[in-house]
Structures are given as structure tokens and as C-alpha cells.
Write a protein that holds these residues in place. Structure first.
Motif, short mmCIF file in Angstrom:
data_model
loop_
_atom_site.label_atom_id
_atom_site.label_comp_id
_atom_site.label_asym_id
_atom_site.label_seq_id
_atom_site.Cartn_x
_atom_site.Cartn_y
_atom_site.Cartn_z
N SER A 472 90.95 23.68 56.43
CA SER A 472 90.48 24.33 57.65
C SER A 472 88.96 24.31 57.73
N ALA A 473 88.30 24.68 56.64
CA ALA A 473 86.84 24.72 56.63
C ALA A 473 86.24 23.35 56.89
N HIS A 474 86.77 22.31 56.24
CA HIS A 474 86.21 20.98 56.40
C HIS A 474 86.50 20.40 57.78
N ALA A 475 87.69 20.65 58.32
CA ALA A 475 88.03 20.12 59.64
C ALA A 475 87.17 20.74 60.73
N GLN A 476 86.90 22.04 60.61
CA GLN A 476 86.11 22.74 61.62
C GLN A 476 84.61 22.71 61.30
N GLN A 477 84.26 22.32 60.06
CA GLN A 477 82.88 22.42 59.58
C GLN A 477 82.35 23.84 59.82
N ARG A 478 83.15 24.78 59.38
CA ARG A 478 82.85 26.19 59.60
C ARG A 478 83.31 26.98 58.38
N ALA A 479 82.55 27.98 58.02
CA ALA A 479 82.86 28.77 56.83
C ALA A 479 84.18 29.50 56.98
N ALA A 480 85.12 29.14 56.13
CA ALA A 480 86.37 29.87 55.97
C ALA A 480 86.50 30.06 54.47
N GLY A 481 87.67 29.96 53.92
CA GLY A 481 87.75 29.90 52.47
C GLY A 481 88.65 30.93 51.86
#
Length: 544
Positions: A472-481
Motif C-alpha cells: 500500500s505504501a509503495h503503490a501510493q507513495q504515501r506513509a502507511a505501514g
């Protein structure tokens, strides 16, 4: 502010929920202040600073007699920093099923109170809860002092009950957003659950996760905002939560340590309260008659390439304050003519809307150009920025491949995939240097994931959720985790989150930790006072 439109409890499977009425169900959201007078943008750039766009060729030069297939051009878009923010309409959809009893629900209540405290008087919040059925607990109300007090009171009164009807909760949450009479510029939904949907499988015969997503949320054209999902504890359904987030432009986070849920919410809300750019659309145009776009690596963001390859576009969506998006545009570079000393590859522009002002703006990058000497004595090294993005994309592909292998029972094979990608990162130019923050975070992530997929039990407990959070984080280029624990050193800063963490998100996580520290200190002092009183009473009784 407490909602009077409550749904009764169900001991049996609930009846079908009311259909979304396109704004007919509620229509009782708090009114907004009149917008301030518009400030005209100067030269197509928003008055509070504009988006910065760059186009970086993979190599600075290519021999005149050589052609190149899938030559990479890195498109790098960075949102402006420290700018005015747009107000937020936030709907939180919370699981209050029976499994949430005790400390779990108390931790979520505490996290919700922290979120409420961070919202401003122009922001609006609605709380929706679900168990067997779903109900709206508070209408979409402004977070004035009175609004915050009422929201906190409503949250504190929540009690656990029944099963887990996630789809119903999402539909009620969607109805709140679609029923708005007025709309803040930014809108989003937060979904938290600790279990598996208890209605989906009996109703559908299989786990058709797409059926849970309100139809209007599945399209970027009709979606009011993303749905950010949080898997709470080790017994939730990570595939479901990831699917909902991926289908709606949101992120999926795995809160393994339940005590860290406030930090996870803080990271998400820190982003939502700092949206700087909306509706960003990047256009790529070929400048040389022989250059053609072959492919665009855009992750979760929609992209298209014209039939003749002369142009391409990327829908980059919303960007938070200081947030970056990187995309690889792969082009065909033809041989150069004898008199051609350079080749102009592509022109990159971006049209977007400034979130705070609503004004249309645009940005343009200098043309991507490479030199074309008659001969090259040696091939120059690739640009480090382009190589870093190739490494990131390869790692993301490896994580997805490992997930597929592990879901198929090939746990050793999944670990080998991740280990192989780790070695590739270590051999890459930015990875070998040992001081590249992005590559170091990717290395740490791959090592952690490899340790979680090799064993079937560990994979079911944490590995699947960790892999999906990374995807999810890499696909959106957004901090999740993944929130493994709530220590100050790691709060909100696991590898998948750290690679994309913006300054505003980090500030909010730090506020969360400081809030927790003060609360622990206050609790400790209270306990000490109670112990002292007990001791005094004991001393007095001994004297008599």
C-alpha cells in the motif's frame, strides 16, 4: 450533536441497508463559513507557493549512432511546504463489535479524542460505528469547542456489541459524505476494524471484497475522498482492509501493537490536515519527432499513453504539504542525425488546484535533454535519482510477488524472493553507498518481511498484513505501514512509513507521543498519590 437516527441492535443477520440516497438520508451537516475572497494566481502559480516539477533523464548522454529502448525519464513532483491548509471533512468508521471490548475500545476512544483535539473549528467530523448493523453516532459537525466536547462525549459512550458488518459501516459513512449540503475542500474516511466481516462470506458465498466498497468510491470521478484503513491487532482481515484502501485511493496500515493506534491515526490525520495540492494531472509530451513514450510506471495512480506514443498523462491526485511523487516514464530514443548534438526528449507539465485557495495553477519542468556526442568512450553512470526509483519499484514488485507466493503456501519461496530483492538493493549504486535514506529503509523493510513470511504461523499472524501494508505504501507513495510497538523511537516510523513520511505527518506523530507521555506521567502521579494515601491510612490504623 448526538445522532437521533439510530439503528436498533440485531441478533440475527441485519436487513439490507438503505440505499445511498445521494444526499437524501441526512442533510444536516454544519454550515461552513463563506469562503475568503479569491486571490488571483500570478503566472499560474498559487500565491502560497507552487508545486515543483522536475524531469531527470536516466543518462546524461547517448552516442549519436545508438538508439535506446525504454530509456527512463524520472518525473518528480513536490508539493509546496509550509502553506495554508484546506479544511477537512472527516468520517471515522469504527468497529465496536464484541471483540473490541475492554482495553481495545478504550485505546480507540483515546485515539479518537486525540484526533478530535487536532481538528480546527473549520474542520468537520462525523463518527460512524458498526457491529451487526451500523449507525451514525454524530452528524458532520464543526470542531468548535462545543463540537469537540460533544464528539468526545459521544465517543466515550460507545460500548462493544455484536458482530462485524464492515460493508454496512462503509455505506453509512459514504452516505454522510454524499449527503453534505456544503463541502470542505478535503474529505476522507477512516475505517478501523479488529476482525473479519461476519456478513460478507454468508451473503456472497466467497470473500468478494469489492462488494464492500460503496460504488461511488470506486471511481476517481465520483469519489469524495479516500478511505484509509487500519487493521487493529492480529485478528483482522488484512486482505479486506487492503482491498478497500486500494480501491478508493487510501492507504492500509497494520496496527499490530494495539497501544500504538493513536500514533497510527496521528500519521494519517497529519497528512489529511496538510493537503496542499489537489487534482494534480501530469502531462508528458515528446519533443523529438523520433522519441516515443512506451510505458509509464505510476503505481496506484492512473496513467495513459497516447496511441501514437507522442504523449502520456498521469493522475497524481492529492499531495500533502511537502509530499513527493516520482514516476518513471520509459521512452524510445532513436539514433541521432550527424548534425544533432543533443536530443530533446520530453516536456513535462502539471495542472493542479491549490487546496487552500481553490485556484487553478500549473507547473512546468525544464525539458529533459541528453547530449549526443559522435562517440562515447564509456557509458556514464545512471542518474542516482533514477536508479533509486528503479530500486524502489523492483522492491515493491518483489513484495507483491512474495505475498502471492506465501498466500499460495510457498513460504520458503516467498522468503527467497525478498532476499533476492534485498541483494539487488545492496548491489545498486544508491544501496551500496550505505547512506541513502530511501534505500536503507527499503533494506530494513525487506529484511523484516523476509523474517515474517518463512513461517506459516508468523505469516498468518503478522506477515500477510505487513506485506500488504508495504504494498500500500509503495503503490501510493504515501506513509502507511506497521505499528509494531509504541516506543518513541519507532512511533509511526517503520520502514514502509519512514520512506514517505512528510514533515507534517511526523509533527503529528510527535504530538501523539508527547500526549501519551504526559498521560502516562499523570497516571503515574495519580497512582503515587493513591499509594501515599493508602500508606497514611495504614499508618493511622497501626497507631490505633
Amino acid at each position: 450533536m448526538l445522532d437521533t437516527k439510530k439503528v436498533s441492535r440485531f441478533a440475527a443477520p441485519p436487513p439490507p441497508p438503505p440505499p445511498l440516497a445521494g444526499g437524501m438520508s441526512f442533510q444536516d451537516d454544519d454550515p461552513l463559513d463563506p469562503p475568503p475572497p479569491a486571490t488571483a494566481a500570478v503566472g499560474g502559480v498559487a500565491p502560497n507557493g507552487g508545486l515543483v516539477l522536475k524531469a531527470q533523464p536516466e543518462f546524461p548522454a547517448l552516442g549519436r549512432g545508438a538508439s535506446w529502448d525504454k530509456f527512463a525519464v524520472l518525473v518528480d513532483a513536490t508539493a509546496p511546504s509550509d502553506v495554508a491548509r484546506a479544511p477537512l471533512d472527516l468520517v471515522t468508521v469504527l468497529d465496536i463489535s464484541g471483540s473490541m471490548k475492554g482495553q481495545k475500545l478504550q485505546l480507540v476512544k483515546r485515539a479518537m479524542c486525540f484526533v478530535i483535539d487536532q481538528l480546527g473549528p473549520a474542520d468537520r467530523l462525523s463518527v460512524v460505528v458498526f457491529s451487526n448493523a451500523a449507525r451514525r453516532v454524530t452528524r458532520l459537525a464543526r470542531m468548535s469547542a462545543a463540537g469537540k466536547a460533544a464528539a468526545k462525549q459521544a465517543v466515550e459512550l460507545l460500548v462493544p456489541e455484536g458482530g462485524t458488518n464492515i460493508g454496512y459501516g462503509l455505506r453509512v459513512g459514504a452516505d454522510v459524505l454524499f449527503a453534505r449540503r456544503q463541502k470542505n475542500a478535503v474529505a476522507a474516511m477512516i475505517l478501523l476494524s479488529d476482525g473479519h466481516d461476519t456478513v460478507l462470506a454468508p451473503r456472497c458465498g466467497n470473500k468478494n471484497y469489492a462488494s464492500l466498497v460503496p460504488p461511488a468510491f470506486a471511481s476517481t470521478a465520483t469519489r469524495p475522498g479516500p478511505i484509509h484503513t487500519f487493521g487493529f491487532g492480529v485478528n483482522h482481515d488484512p486482505a479486506l482492509m487492503h482491498a478497500v484502501a486500494a480501491a478508493t485511493g487510501g492507504t492500509f496500515s497494520f496496527v499490530k501493537d494495539e497501544a500504538a493506534v493513536q500514533d497510527a491515526f496521528a500519521r494519517c490525520v497529519g497528512g489529511l490536515l496538510s493537503v496542499a495540492v489537489q487534482e494534480a494531472r501530469i502531462a508528458v509530451s515528446c519533443l523529438h519527432r523520433g522519441v516515443r513514450v512506451q510505458e509509464v510506471k505510476s503505481g496506484a495512480y492512473g496513467s495513459s499513453v497516447a496511441a501514437d506514443g507522442c504523449s502520456a498523462s498521469i493522475d497524481a491526485g492529492e499531495l500533502y504539504d511537502g509530499e513527493r511523487r516520482r514516476f518513471l516514464v520509459l521512452v524510445y530514443v532513436p539514433r541521432a542525425r550527424a548534425a544533432e548534438s543533443s536530443t530533446r526528449l520530453v516536456k513535462v507539465t502539471c495542472a493542479y488546484r491549490d487546496a487552500a485557495t481553490g485556484q487553478a495553477a500549473s507547473a512546468a519542468a525544464p525539458a529533459a535533454v541528453i547530449q549526443r556526442p559522435a562517440e562515447l568512450e564509456y557509458m556514464p553512470a545512471p542518474a542516482i535519482e533514477v536508479e533509486r526509483e528503479r530500486v524502489r519499484l523492483a522492491a515493491a514488485d518483489g513484495i507483491a510477488a512474495a505475498r502471492a507466493a506465501a498466500d499460495g503456501g510457498q513460504h520458503a519461496g516467498a522468503a527467497r524472493i525478498l532476499d533476492a530483492r534485498l541483494k539487488e538493493v545492496e548491489r545498486s549504486a544508491p544501496g551500496a553507498a550505505g547512506d541513502d535514506p530511501t534505500c536503507e529503509a527499503i533494506k530494513e523493510e525487506l529484511r523484516d518481511l523476509s523474517a515474517r513470511v518463512g513461517d506459516r504461523h508468523e505469516y498468518q499472524q503478522t506477515g500477510r498484513a505487513c506485506l500488504l501494508a508495504g504494498m500500500s505504501a509503495h503503490a501510493q507513495q504515501r506513509a502507511a505501514g506497521v505499528e509494531i510497538n509504541s516506543s518513541p523511537a519507532t512511533a509511526g516510523k517503520t520502514p514502509a512509513a519512514r520512506a514517505y513520511l512528510t514533515p507534517k505527518m511526523e509533527e503529528m506523530v510527535e504530538l501523539s507521543w508527547e500526549s501519551s507521555r504526559k498521560r502516562r506521567g499523570s497516571s503515574s502521579q495519580q497512582a503515587s498519590r493513591q499509594d501515599a494515601i493508602k500508606q497514611i491510612k495504614q499508618d493511622l490504623s497501626d497507631d490505633f
